[in-house]
Write an enzyme that holds these catalytic residues in place. Structure first.
Site, PDB file in Angstrom:
ATOM      1  N   HIS A 126      -2.054   6.028   2.552  1.00  0.00           N
ATOM      2  CA  HIS A 126      -2.629   6.288   1.232  1.00  0.00           C
ATOM      3  C   HIS A 126      -4.130   6.527   1.365  1.00  0.00           C
ATOM      4  O   HIS A 126      -4.942   5.978   0.617  1.00  0.00           O
ATOM      5  CB  HIS A 126      -2.303   5.150   0.273  1.00  0.00           C
ATOM      6  CG  HIS A 126      -0.865   5.163  -0.134  1.00  0.00           C
ATOM      7  ND1 HIS A 126      -0.443   5.529  -1.388  1.00  0.00           N
ATOM      8  CD2 HIS A 126       0.257   4.897   0.565  1.00  0.00           C
ATOM      9  CE1 HIS A 126       0.876   5.477  -1.443  1.00  0.00           C
ATOM     10  NE2 HIS A 126       1.325   5.103  -0.269  1.00  0.00           N
ATOM     11  N   TYR A 181      -1.905  -4.699   6.022  1.00  0.00           N
ATOM     12  CA  TYR A 181      -3.118  -4.341   5.287  1.00  0.00           C
ATOM     13  C   TYR A 181      -4.348  -4.984   5.905  1.00  0.00           C
ATOM     14  O   TYR A 181      -5.423  -4.379   5.934  1.00  0.00           O
ATOM     15  CB  TYR A 181      -2.978  -4.791   3.835  1.00  0.00           C
ATOM     16  CG  TYR A 181      -2.922  -3.656   2.849  1.00  0.00           C
ATOM     17  CD1 TYR A 181      -2.308  -2.460   3.185  1.00  0.00           C
ATOM     18  CD2 TYR A 181      -3.469  -3.783   1.581  1.00  0.00           C
ATOM     19  CE1 TYR A 181      -2.253  -1.423   2.285  1.00  0.00           C
ATOM     20  CE2 TYR A 181      -3.415  -2.753   0.666  1.00  0.00           C
ATOM     21  CZ  TYR A 181      -2.808  -1.566   1.019  1.00  0.00           C
ATOM     22  OH  TYR A 181      -2.761  -0.544   0.122  1.00  0.00           O
TER      23      TYR A 181
END
Length: 342
Positions: free
Chosen positions: A55, A323
């Site tokens: 993303h 993440y």
């Protein structure tokens, strides 16, 4: 790489990996760890220093969430109390290439950071797909291996893709649901789903399994038959829509019942489940990523306030750990201008 709503094999070949919208410790001891996942994502996109490993293309958003009090019967979280709290966040498309052209079938994402009056924060990252295409970190990694491009063809080996689907029938079923899910014309009229289940805890300690969605106030319109012009046409349309006024979504909590899986995001819950409208998200502006806005926020799904807890879905831990690796790597890299300028 973008997840597209094609045939099941085509969707896999186009990239389940890009739907892994969330980037420690070992995720599954002795099996799949977060570093291997991030390195596999990097291998697909090539070097993109300073950007998210997935993303990478996005715009920051600013606004607020106004709770209506209805969620308090399920949770003590302050975000559900009547009143307004500030929100920053991010609209994005999947894949690790920040300058890749927008595509009509790419999965769209919304990530949010709520700042609560008591000092707590809530972070959530949502996709516009009805389910997640893999069940756990191991399936995600196996998919990345299957999608590795053959140097001779520049495409994945169909035999490896078929072998992945055979070994992971849950992904074939999930991709069939994704393929048949209606796709809206843009970011502003899209529903974004948590996909993973979470647990809400009320004042008496009662635990309720939920999945949540941001449901748009703007009316649904299907994507056009022909791709609009412009490399950033989805983001340009969002900017133009906000020039006309704020865009809103309702936070809808879907209550799980006994038998509804909380540990498998590839399976949709029945459509007749009870829902609670907990309040309204209002987005008033977007801006290009830069220091001080959403660019450096790690939208860790384990950043939860009291009253909201993770479920037994293995993807939540996998997302959090991956993440952390992605965030740590890009923190030490030179930042480059956002591919989308506002």
């Amino acid at each position: 790489m973008a997840l597209v709503r094609l045939s099941v094999p085509g969707a896999v070949a186009a990239g389940i990996a890009s739907c892994f919208a969330w980037a420690g410790s070992e995720i599954i001891p002795g099996r799949t760890d977060e570093t291997r996942l991030i390195e596999a994502l990097e291998a697909h996109s090539g070097p993109q220093p300073g950007f998210r490993r997935n993303h990478a293309k996005g715009l920051c958003l600013h606004g607020w969430f106004e709770g209506n009090g209805a969620g308090l019967r399920l949770s003590t979280a302050q975000v559900f109390e009547p009143g307004r709290v500030p929100v920053i966040g991010r609209f994005s498309l999947p894949g690790g290439r920040p300058a890749k052209a927008d595509g009509p079938n790419a999965a769209r994402s919304m990530a949010l950071h709520f700042t609560l009056p008591n000092g707590e924060v809530w972070r959530t990252a949502m996709n516009d797909t009805p389910v997640f295409p893999v069940r756990d970190a191991e399936g995600f990694h196996d998919n990345l291996v299957a999608l590795k491009h053959d140097p001779a063809t520049g495409k994945p080996d169909p035999a490896k893709v078929a072998a992945f689907l055979e070994a992971h029938p849950e992904s074939a079923r999930a991709l069939a649901l994704i393929k048949n899910h209606p796709v809206s014309s843009g970011f502003a009229n899209t529903t974004y789903n948590s996909l993973s289940a979470f647990r809400l805890v009320d004042a008496a300690g009662k635990v309720t399994p939920v999945r949540w969605s941001m449901v748009p106030v703007d009316a649904f319109e299907p994507q056009p038959a022909e791709r609009p012009e412009g490399r950033n046409y989805l983001f340009d349309a969002l900017i133009a829509r906000l020039d006309r006024g704020p865009v809103q979504w309702r936070l809808i909590l879907t209550i799980g019942q006994p038998g509804d899986p909380t540990n498998d995001a590839t399976v949709a819950w029945p459509a007749d489940r009870e829902t609670v409208d907990a309040g309204t998200l209002t987005v008033v502006a977007v801006e290009s990523e830069a220091a001080g806005n959403c660019r450096d926020v790690n939208f860790d799904p384990l950043m939860l306030p009291q009253g909201i807890a993770p479920s037994d879905d293995p993807l939540i831990l996998a997302r959090s750990a991956a993440y952390a690796v992605s965030h740590s790597r890009r923190e030490g890299e030179t930042k480059h201008p956002s591919a989308v300028q506002k």
